[in-house]
Design a protein around this motif. Structure first.
Motif, PDB file in Angstrom:
ATOM      1  N   LYS A 276      70.823  -1.004  33.812  1.00 16.27           N
ATOM      2  CA  LYS A 276      70.981   0.444  33.949  1.00 16.27           C
ATOM      3  C   LYS A 276      70.452   1.164  32.706  1.00 16.27           C
ATOM      4  N   SER A 279      66.586   1.081  32.828  1.00 12.25           N
ATOM      5  CA  SER A 279      65.953   1.983  33.796  1.00 12.25           C
ATOM      6  C   SER A 279      66.362   3.423  33.574  1.00 12.25           C
ATOM      7  N   ARG A 280      67.522   3.647  32.924  1.00 11.47           N
ATOM      8  CA  ARG A 280      68.076   4.989  32.713  1.00 11.47           C
ATOM      9  C   ARG A 280      68.046   5.767  34.023  1.00 11.47           C
ATOM     10  N   GLN A 284      65.388  11.037  34.086  1.00  9.95           N
ATOM     11  CA  GLN A 284      63.936  11.126  34.036  1.00  9.95           C
ATOM     12  C   GLN A 284      63.478  12.370  33.283  1.00  9.95           C
ATOM     13  N   GLY A 294      67.639   1.316  23.712  1.00  7.18           N
ATOM     14  CA  GLY A 294      66.596   0.949  24.660  1.00  7.18           C
ATOM     15  C   GLY A 294      65.975  -0.397  24.346  1.00  7.18           C
ATOM     16  N   THR A 298      66.309  -3.803  26.762  1.00  7.96           N
ATOM     17  CA  THR A 298      65.075  -4.434  27.235  1.00  7.96           C
ATOM     18  C   THR A 298      65.020  -5.901  26.812  1.00  7.96           C
ATOM     19  N   SER A 327      63.433   6.326  30.036  1.00  3.75           N
ATOM     20  CA  SER A 327      62.996   5.285  30.969  1.00  3.75           C
ATOM     21  C   SER A 327      61.531   4.922  30.740  1.00  3.75           C
ATOM     22  N   ASN A 330      61.270   2.834  27.516  1.00  7.31           N
ATOM     23  CA  ASN A 330      61.760   1.481  27.773  1.00  7.31           C
ATOM     24  C   ASN A 330      60.719   0.643  28.515  1.00  7.31           C
ATOM     25  N   GLN A 331      59.931   1.268  29.373  1.00 14.24           N
ATOM     26  CA  GLN A 331      58.877   0.541  30.069  1.00 14.24           C
ATOM     27  C   GLN A 331      57.803   0.070  29.091  1.00 14.24           C
TER      28      GLN A 331
END
Length: 448
Positions: A276, A279-280, A284, A294, A298, A327, A330-331
């Motif tokens: 969670k 992805s937060r 957005q 973060g 990850t 989010s 984090n990606q």
């Protein structure tokens, strides 16, 4: 003999039609200059409705000089019916305030009833004693070619927009492909991480089920002694059942089973929390975020992929919260950390360093992997470039990661020494940024 003076060039005489219109010599010269520049001129005496249309005016509409007419009604009769209302609206506005320029694009017909686009301009120069408009001078210009060119440009723009939409659709599909690759890899790792705690919780519950069954049977046996016709025999049977149940062992084993089960459930809950946080979900929008949180989430969800190859060393500095879309950041962490793990063939180290330098936050992710050759290093952020086998990556991971950081007004760059490892550095500004209109949460995978 003295040199003779050069002959003096005299201007041609003004056409008689100009002077016949009632214009004085200076006005006639002015009108002639406009006509020579390609514009037709007109001079409207509003009181009697008479209009002088210059030779060029007539020629623009395909008439011999004077063939167009000599009044305002002739003008209106040549205007396309759909444009008459707009013409009158512009005229009324100009008559109310001559400081408002009179300019109107409209279609006018030639003698063969073929319409051409014209631009009519004018200026009120005289009012009568009652303040009503009395005289207006103006020009007529053929803008048909300009309108055609404009139509072509609009068509080209529409086609460009359509092609861009197609391109965006293709990009969305490619990004989705990259996202699915990331989800597949994450799902495998997370499933393995969940399998271990869920496995021993399931085993413990089987043992607990048997133990509780034994204890409930024992309680029932002792309870039966009170209603038995032979209490002594019933008590002996209960004592035998007590010995068989090994209650002393259960006193030691049950707390351990509960502790192990609780630990397993805590691990499952922690994995869910890390997912969670990564992805937060529902977050957005731009906000201040803790980058360490973060990074930790990850690293945790990549634990299965990393733990067999590398030790993760965290060297975190004191960081303020950073204005970003969590989010998306984090990606980027996911992409760089997964690539670092994939670069290590057997066993190595991944070092994550954070610091503040001036007005920037720095995040460095370094690995002790195989490194990147110089001829490849300057191409790794190019879309679709990949060194992996077909089907193993789309070549979009690093390109999308760099795009995300650029949208955050930051930088992502890499340094590498072949045989020693690579370092990817993220720079993010500390200043609060206004989110750009075009910024949308991007999907990025872990395959490059």
């Amino acid at each position: 003999m003295a040199a003779s003076a050069p002959p003096r060039l005299l201007p041609p005489p003004l056409p008689s039609c100009w002077l016949a219109s009632g214009a004085d010599t200076s006005e006639a010269c002015w009108q002639l200059a406009l006509e020579c520049g390609g514009d037709g001129v007109w001079d409207w005496n509003i009181g009697d409705g008479k209009v002088f249309y210059g030779p060029r005016f007539n020629a623009l509409l395909g008439y011999d000089n004077g063939g167009f007419g000599d009044d305002s009604e002739a003008f209106v009769n040549h205007v396309h019916p759909d444009d008459i209302g707009r013409l009158r609206q512009h005229l009324r506005a100009h008559f109310r305030d001559e400081g408002t320029p009179f300019c109107c694009d409209l279609r006018m017909r030639d003698p063969n009833y073929a319409y051409r686009w014209m631009q009519v301009r004018g200026q009120l120069i005289e009012r009568n004693a009652d303040g009503e408009p009395a005289r207006i001078l103006g020009t007529l210009r053929d803008i048909s070619q300009w309108r055609q060119d404009e139509a072509v440009l609009k068509a080209q723009l529409a086609e460009t927009v359509r092609l861009n939409q197609q391109l965006e659709g293709a990009q969305v599909q490619l990004v989705q492909s990259e996202k699915l690759a990331a989800i597949g890899q994450l799902a495998a790792g997370v499933a393995h991480e969940l399998k271990t705690p869920i496995g021993f919780v399931s085993t413990n519950f089987g043992t607990l089920e048997r133990n509780v069954g034994d204890m409930l049977g024992l309680i029932a046996a002792y309870h039966a002694t009170a209603a038995s016709d032979d209490p002594a025999q019933a008590l002996a049977a209960a004592e035998a059942q007590y010995v068989a149940a090994d209650i002393d062992y259960l006193r030691e084993d049950l707390p351990a089973l509960f502790a192990e089960s609780r630990d397993g459930l805590d691990r499952v809950q922690r994995i869910a929390r890390d997912l969670k946080d990564f992805s937060r979900v529902g977050e957005q929008d731009w906000q201040f975020a803790d980058l360490h949180r973060g990074l930790d989430s990850t690293i945790n969800i990549l634990r299965y992929e990393i733990k067999h190859k590398a030790e993760v060393i965290r060297e975190y500095g004191e960081l303020p919260e950073v204005w970003c879309v969590p989010s998306m950041i984090n990606q980027v962490f996911l992409n760089l950390l997964a690539n670092a793990a994939q670069a290590i063939e057997t066993q190595g180290t991944i070092t994550v360093v954070t610091a503040v330098e001036g007005d920037k936050v720095l995040i460095r992710i370094a690995d002790t992997g195989s490194g990147i050759p110089p001829d490849i290093l300057n191409r790794i952020f190019v879309p679709f470039f990949t060194t992996k086998a077909a089907g193993k990556g789309t070549g979009l991971g690093l390109s999308l990661a760099q795009d995300i950081i650029r949208q955050h007004h930051g930088r992502l760059f890499a340094t590498s020494v072949p045989g020693q490892g690579s370092t990817f550095t993220i720079e993010l500004p500390l200043t609060e940024l206004q989110p750009p209109d075009t910024l949308r949460p991007a999907d990025t995978g872990i395959n490059t």
